[in-house]
Design a protein around this motif. Structure first.
Motif, PDB file in Angstrom:
ATOM      1  N   CYS A  97       0.855  -1.185   0.000  1.00  0.00           N
ATOM      2  CA  CYS A  97       0.000   0.000   0.000  1.00  0.00           C
ATOM      3  C   CYS A  97       0.890   1.234   0.000  1.00  0.00           C
ATOM      4  CB  CYS A  97      -0.911   0.015   1.223  1.00  0.00           C
ATOM      5  SG  CYS A  97      -1.862   1.538   1.350  1.00  0.00           S
ATOM      6  N   ARG A  99      -0.048   4.184   0.425  1.00  0.00           N
ATOM      7  CA  ARG A  99      -0.539   5.184   1.368  1.00  0.00           C
ATOM      8  C   ARG A  99       0.021   4.926   2.771  1.00  0.00           C
ATOM      9  NH1 ARG A  99      -5.686   7.500   1.459  1.00  0.00           N
ATOM     10  NH2 ARG A  99      -5.569   7.591  -0.780  1.00  0.00           N
ATOM     11  N   CYS A 100      -0.199   3.725   3.303  1.00  0.00           N
ATOM     12  CA  CYS A 100       0.246   3.460   4.674  1.00  0.00           C
ATOM     13  C   CYS A 100       1.531   2.639   4.716  1.00  0.00           C
ATOM     14  CB  CYS A 100      -0.852   2.755   5.475  1.00  0.00           C
ATOM     15  SG  CYS A 100      -1.227   1.090   4.905  1.00  0.00           S
ATOM     16  N   SER A 102       1.967  -0.514   4.239  1.00  0.00           N
ATOM     17  CA  SER A 102       1.865  -1.894   4.714  1.00  0.00           C
ATOM     18  C   SER A 102       2.103  -2.879   3.573  1.00  0.00           C
ATOM     19  CB  SER A 102       0.482  -2.142   5.315  1.00  0.00           C
ATOM     20  OG  SER A 102      -0.493  -2.094   4.309  1.00  0.00           O
ATOM     21  N   CYS A 137      -4.418  -0.062  -0.004  1.00  0.00           N
ATOM     22  CA  CYS A 137      -5.030  -1.195   0.700  1.00  0.00           C
ATOM     23  C   CYS A 137      -6.486  -0.887   1.065  1.00  0.00           C
ATOM     24  CB  CYS A 137      -4.219  -1.569   1.935  1.00  0.00           C
ATOM     25  SG  CYS A 137      -4.430  -0.471   3.329  1.00  0.00           S
ATOM     26  N   CYS A 140      -7.064   1.722   3.876  1.00  0.00           N
ATOM     27  CA  CYS A 140      -6.858   3.108   3.454  1.00  0.00           C
ATOM     28  C   CYS A 140      -7.979   3.567   2.527  1.00  0.00           C
ATOM     29  CB  CYS A 140      -5.508   3.257   2.773  1.00  0.00           C
ATOM     30  SG  CYS A 140      -4.136   3.173   3.936  1.00  0.00           S
TER      31      CYS A 140
END
Ligand SMILES: [Zn+2]
Ligand SMILES: [Zn+2]
Ligand SMILES: [Zn+2]
Length: 152
Positions: A97, A99-100, A102, A137, A140
């Motif tokens: 992901c 964004r985060c 992960s 993900c 998110c």
């Protein structure tokens, strides 16, 4: 969680004595559904007793070197650690992901790789294949749409 892997035996087979700390680190990585950052592993282990950050990092490197766990790049200079493929676990792709940050394990059959065909077209020896799928993900996505695109 895995009931098939015997972490003590796996350490011994790799030529490492199964010390309490090595077992704790190895179990933490092996019992996680998704690859973890070194920091997350240290945080989890600290809950059950004092363990030095440097010790955790050193054990992780040792387990990677012996082929028991894998160190995976997340594309942003951070690394995740997951169980290396073994007789109980087939190689599988991962979802990253952006964004985060992960990393998630995907089903081995979700993105099959034709290694034989690949080997035919490539004269070198292929030892490992790492497949990383990038995107956003589920967590998110639910948290909302891209903030950067909706700024006035
Ligand atoms: Zn297992
Ligand atoms: Zn995410
Ligand atoms: Zn995985």
């Amino acid at each position: 969680m895995c009931r098939n892997c015997n972490y003590t035996e796996m350490l011994q087979t790799a030529g490492l004595s199964p010390t309490a700390k090595r077992l704790k680190v190895f179990e933490c990585v092996g019992n996680s559904d998704n690859p973890l950052r070194a920091q997350e592993i240290h945080d989890a282990l600290r809950q059950t007793g004092e363990i030095n950050r440097v010790t955790v990092y050193r054990i992780l490197d040792l387990l990677v070197e012996r082929g028991l766990i894998e160190k995976m790049s997340s594309g942003d200079r951070s690394f995740h650690f997951g169980l290396a493929p073994n007789e109980n676990h087939r190689p599988h792709p991962h979802f990253h992901c952006r964004r985060c940050g992960s990393l998630e394990c995907l089903q081995p059959e979700s993105l099959p790789v034709d290694l034989q065909a690949l080997q035919k077209s490539h004269p070198g020896r292929i030892e490992a294949v790492e497949i990383r799928v990038n995107g956003i993900c589920k967590r998110c996505l639910h948290r909302g749409t891209e903030p950067e695109l909706h700024r006035p």
